[in-house]
Design an enzyme around this catalytic site. Structure first.
Site, PDB file in Angstrom:
ATOM      1  N   SER A 110      74.940  41.715  54.629  1.00  0.00           N
ATOM      2  CA  SER A 110      74.890  41.541  53.982  1.00  0.00           C
ATOM      3  C   SER A 110      73.495  42.013  52.640  1.00  0.00           C
ATOM      4  O   SER A 110      72.886  42.864  53.308  1.00  0.00           O
ATOM      5  CB  SER A 110      75.966  41.325  53.037  1.00  0.00           C
ATOM      6  N   HIS A 135      77.254  46.290  55.446  1.00  0.00           N
ATOM      7  CA  HIS A 135      78.724  46.181  55.204  1.00  0.00           C
ATOM      8  C   HIS A 135      77.925  46.667  53.680  1.00  0.00           C
ATOM      9  O   HIS A 135      76.841  46.978  53.118  1.00  0.00           O
ATOM     10  CB  HIS A 135      79.009  45.490  55.335  1.00  0.00           C
TER      11      HIS A 135
END
Length: 206
Positions: A110, A135
């Site tokens: 992330s 993501h």
């Protein structure tokens, strides 16, 4: 306190190793992270949140003031965290004069992977068994319908901005970044090299 509570507290209660050095004025003690800071090494570990981000920003600014020409080494082992906290680190990395070399150990997921890719070109690395995951931003909001709409527009704006920056640092087309961040995309160290998030896998010091 239950056993599970003790386990949750254990990492925070762990003792930080101390290093003792001999100087002309006698012995001097440092905690291990302060000693490594003297070598221009900063650790970004755990959740990215405001307090941790402020400490990392302060360390980078201090090292720039100390020597604006010498590289800073940022070691990352993070599952991600708060976007605004991560962006304060990102903006400082781009703002300061020294190159910031990024090294992934363990995981960079992330926001962790975003900061890994944001290191100086040619100076971004993964250790062999580290994992990288990209993501789209996560968000959740409760409230009146109008407020939810406002926050939805904000997170979509952040998503577009982060995709643009990730495309810039990885060299991937924006369409590829948009597709691959739609869901969690995990990568090995070598996969991260091929994707353009890092420049090489380090197996040992040169």
């Amino acid at each position: 306190m239950s056993y599970s509570d003790q386990r949750e507290l254990a990492p925070h209660m762990a003792l930080v190793p101390m290093v003792v050095e001999q100087t002309s004025r006698g012995e001097r003690s440092y905690d291990i992270f302060s000693r490594l800071l003297k070598e221009r090494i900063i650790f970004l570990t755990g959740q990215v949140e405001d307090h941790m981000a402020n400490l990392i920003v302060a360390q980078m600014l201090f090292l720039e003031a100390e020597n604006p020409e010498k590289d800073i080494h940022l070691y990352i082992n993070s599952p991600g965290g708060v976007i605004t906290a991560g962006m304060s680190i990102y903006d400082t990395m781009q703002f300061i004069k020294p190159d910031v070399s990024t090294i992934c150990m363990g995981q960079a997921c992330s926001m962790g992977s975003f900061l890994l890719a944001a290191g100086a070109q040619g100076k971004r690395f993964c250790l062999p068994n580290s994992r990288v995951m990209i993501h789209q931003p996560l968000g959740g909001f409760q409230g009146q319908a109008t407020d939810i709409e406002i926050h939805a527009k904000e997170i979509l704006s952040i998503k577009a901005r982060m995709n643009t920056l990730m495309a810039k640092h990885s060299g991937q087309p924006i369409e590829v970044i948009e597709r691959d961040t739609e869901r969690d995309r995990f990568m090995s160290a070598q996969d991260a090299v091929e994707y353009g998030l890092v420049d090489a896998v380090l197996t040992q010091r040169a």
